[in-house]
Motif scaffolding. Structure first.
Motif, PDB file in Angstrom:
ATOM      1  N   PRO A 160      10.125 -25.413 -33.473  1.00 21.80           N
ATOM      2  CA  PRO A 160      10.853 -25.768 -34.686  1.00 21.80           C
ATOM      3  C   PRO A 160      11.050 -24.554 -35.573  1.00 21.80           C
ATOM      4  CG  PRO A 160       9.170 -27.407 -34.200  1.00 21.80           C
ATOM      5  CD  PRO A 160       8.971 -26.279 -33.222  1.00 21.80           C
ATOM      6  N   GLY A 161      12.250 -24.426 -36.117  1.00 26.07           N
ATOM      7  CA  GLY A 161      12.564 -23.281 -36.966  1.00 26.07           C
ATOM      8  C   GLY A 161      13.341 -22.217 -36.243  1.00 26.07           C
ATOM      9  N   GLY A 162      13.378 -22.247 -34.904  1.00 27.14           N
ATOM     10  CA  GLY A 162      14.125 -21.263 -34.136  1.00 27.14           C
ATOM     11  C   GLY A 162      15.570 -21.684 -33.996  1.00 27.14           C
ATOM     12  N   ALA A 163      16.293 -20.962 -33.147  1.00 24.95           N
ATOM     13  CA  ALA A 163      17.699 -21.273 -32.925  1.00 24.95           C
ATOM     14  C   ALA A 163      17.841 -22.624 -32.240  1.00 24.95           C
ATOM     15  CB  ALA A 163      18.337 -20.177 -32.082  1.00 24.95           C
ATOM     16  N   VAL A 164      18.855 -23.366 -32.615  1.00 23.23           N
ATOM     17  CA  VAL A 164      19.110 -24.665 -31.998  1.00 23.23           C
ATOM     18  C   VAL A 164      19.584 -24.443 -30.572  1.00 23.23           C
ATOM     19  CG1 VAL A 164      20.545 -26.727 -32.079  1.00 23.23           C
ATOM     20  CG2 VAL A 164      19.646 -25.757 -34.195  1.00 23.23           C
ATOM     21  N   PRO A 165      18.942 -25.060 -29.578  1.00 21.05           N
ATOM     22  CA  PRO A 165      19.344 -24.839 -28.187  1.00 21.05           C
ATOM     23  C   PRO A 165      20.644 -25.556 -27.855  1.00 21.05           C
ATOM     24  CG  PRO A 165      17.613 -26.483 -28.287  1.00 21.05           C
ATOM     25  CD  PRO A 165      17.790 -25.975 -29.693  1.00 21.05           C
ATOM     26  N   SER A 166      21.362 -25.024 -26.892  1.00 22.25           N
ATOM     27  CA  SER A 166      22.582 -25.656 -26.408  1.00 22.25           C
ATOM     28  C   SER A 166      22.245 -26.851 -25.527  1.00 22.25           C
ATOM     29  CB  SER A 166      23.421 -24.654 -25.605  1.00 22.25           C
ATOM     30  OG  SER A 166      23.810 -23.560 -26.397  1.00 22.25           O
ATOM     31  N   TYR A 167      23.205 -27.705 -25.322  1.00 20.54           N
ATOM     32  CA  TYR A 167      23.081 -28.853 -24.432  1.00 20.54           C
ATOM     33  C   TYR A 167      22.710 -28.362 -23.035  1.00 20.54           C
ATOM     34  CZ  TYR A 167      24.592 -33.095 -21.892  1.00 20.54           C
ATOM     35  OH  TYR A 167      24.655 -34.212 -21.092  1.00 20.54           O
ATOM     36  N   ARG A 168      21.681 -28.950 -22.472  1.00 18.31           N
ATOM     37  CA  ARG A 168      21.256 -28.550 -21.124  1.00 18.31           C
ATOM     38  C   ARG A 168      22.020 -29.366 -20.082  1.00 18.31           C
ATOM     39  NH1 ARG A 168      15.156 -28.743 -18.420  1.00 18.31           N
ATOM     40  NH2 ARG A 168      15.842 -28.240 -16.312  1.00 18.31           N
ATOM     41  N   SER A 169      22.809 -28.671 -19.292  1.00 14.75           N
ATOM     42  CA  SER A 169      23.581 -29.361 -18.255  1.00 14.75           C
ATOM     43  C   SER A 169      22.660 -29.805 -17.125  1.00 14.75           C
ATOM     44  CB  SER A 169      24.680 -28.451 -17.710  1.00 14.75           C
ATOM     45  OG  SER A 169      24.120 -27.282 -17.140  1.00 14.75           O
TER      46      SER A 169
END
Length: 434
Positions: free
Chosen positions: A36-45
């Motif tokens: 939490p607090g880091g970069a928001v991850p992209s959708y995992r395909s």
């Protein structure tokens, strides 16, 4: 002269076996989201998703096969064609997930429109447009379907059909290419002569106090449908970042209702703010069709959203494709999406209360294996909390590694004993290295 395996050979056997088997141990640990607090991850395909390129012409659309996942992109103003081959015994559900990169912006009416049509242009069923509903994006999904079993309905014949994905909204052009994910699921029809099940009656839409009085369990939600964390009845504790969506999946059997409450704690950041759709709670069914989508404003004070469903029932499909009751047409895994507005100034503690009400009932008389087609309650990548399944897999894999190593070393030992008589006179026994 035949040489005998020595300690170095045993080490080589062990190393080779470990090299062969340890990848399965590593595979038992799915990727987790950033702290939490880091970069928001992209959708995992999906693992093994097949790249495909939809076309502007219906004549050239690529074929989508059932039970596979495909990846593509779409830009503002585009309409893409694909082909699917339907049989005359199964209901078909072809879905698309639109997964904008984190931080992308949208207009309020941007989204996707999907359709399934025959080659002569006949629509196989209604498929409402799925909108973002605001200026900020998040993964959204919808499906088009063909219901089998009623001769008065269109698209009952086996053959090729067109599946289209259209960028819906006010933008008519642009350079953005947002990822989309496509799936085609086929649900078996009912046995010949079997009566269609009746819709349940007498159920209440009033949500019980899901999770009340229970200690919350820690969970780390996924980025989408493919890595959603499995949860069950009870209270679950997570953290969510601005602009992030967290995904969870819940097993719902025939006859059961699902009740959800997503609660945001207060923020500890200084300053006042107001996010009109600060908290969003969405629910999707087994085939990635939207059941419900709700939002609430957030000012930094505690807030929550409640959501309740009809009992899962085969007969719900007769209620209309755009109706939330109709979407509760399957037994299987249902997907919960909780999203936080990017204008919220920091990470917020999140509690998800899950209530599964009602006794599991017998399913419809399918003429085929619905569970094998994806409409069942078998494991789909983990267990409640997203960790137990991995640990069990690791345990069993570890046992397998140990067993194979013992067998391998035992084989090495026996081979070392099989030497010629002359060699046996020269040596009293096998040599072991320490």
């Amino acid at each position: 002269m035949v040489s005998r395996p020595r300690g170095g050979a045993a080490a080589g056997v062990a190393a080779a076996l470990c090299a062969l088997l340890l990848p399965s141990v590593a595979a038992a640990h799915p990727r987790s989201n950033d702290a939490p607090g880091g970069a928001v991850p992209s959708y995992r395909s999906a693992d093994g998703a097949v790249p495909v390129a939809g076309t502007a012409s219906s004549a050239d659309g690529p074929q989508l096969e059932r039970a596979k996942v495909y990846s593509d992109t779409i830009s503002p103003g585009q309409k893409k064609y694909y082909r699917v081959r339907l049989d005359d015994t199964s209901s078909a559900f072809v879905s698309t997930v639109l997964a904008p990169p984190p931080g992308s912006r949208s207009d309020i009416l941007d989204g996707i429109q999907v359709s399934l049509v025959s080659t002569d242009g006949t629509s196989c069923g209604s498929s409402p447009t799925v909108y973002f509903g605001g200026e900020t994006t998040r993964p959204i999904a919808g499906y088009a379907s063909r219901r089998i079993g009623d001769s008065s309905l269109p698209c009952q014949e086996a053959g090729d059909y067109f599946y289209t994905v259209t960028w819906a909204g006010t933008k008519t052009g642009g350079t953005a290419k947002w990822p989309i994910e496509l799936t085609y699921m086929a649900e078996p029809g009912l046995r010949a002569g079997a009566a269609e099940p009746e819709a349940p009656t007498g159920w209440s839409s009033k949500a019980p106090s899901a999770g009340e009085g229970k200690s919350s369990r820690k969970v780390s939600g996924g980025t989408g449908f493919n890595d959603a964390a499995a949860v069950d009845d009870g209270a679950w504790r997570d953290d969510i970042r601005p602009g992030e969506s967290r995904f969870y999946r819940v097993p719902v059997a025939w006859g059961q209702q699902l009740f959800l409450r997503a609660q945001l704690a207060n923020t500890t950041s200084d300053g006042s703010f107001f996010a009109a759709s600060g908290l969003r709670l969405a629910l999707y069914n087994t085939a990635r069709g939207r059941v419900s989508d709700k939002s609430a404003g957030y000012t930094g004070a505690p807030t929550g959203i409640d959501l309740g469903t009809a009992p899962a029932a085969y007969a719900n499909r007769f209620e209309g494709d755009s109706d939330a009751e109709s979407a509760m047409r399957f037994q299987g895994w249902y997907y919960v999406q909780v999203s936080l507005d990017p204008n919220v100034p920091g990470s917020v503690p999140l509690t998800l209360d899950v209530g599964i009400e009602g006794a599991a009932q017998q399913g419809p008389p399918y003429d085929g294996d619905a569970a094998a087609a994806g409409f069942g309650l078998g494991d789909a990548g983990g267990t409640a909390g997203g960790t137990s399944g991995s640990m069990r897999a690791l345990g069993f894999t570890g046992i397998g590694v140990g067993t194979v190593l013992v067998v391998g070393l035992g084989t090495w030992y026996l081979l070392s004993r099989r030497r010629s008589p002359a060699e046996g006179q020269a040596d009293a026994g096998p040599v072991y290295s320490r």
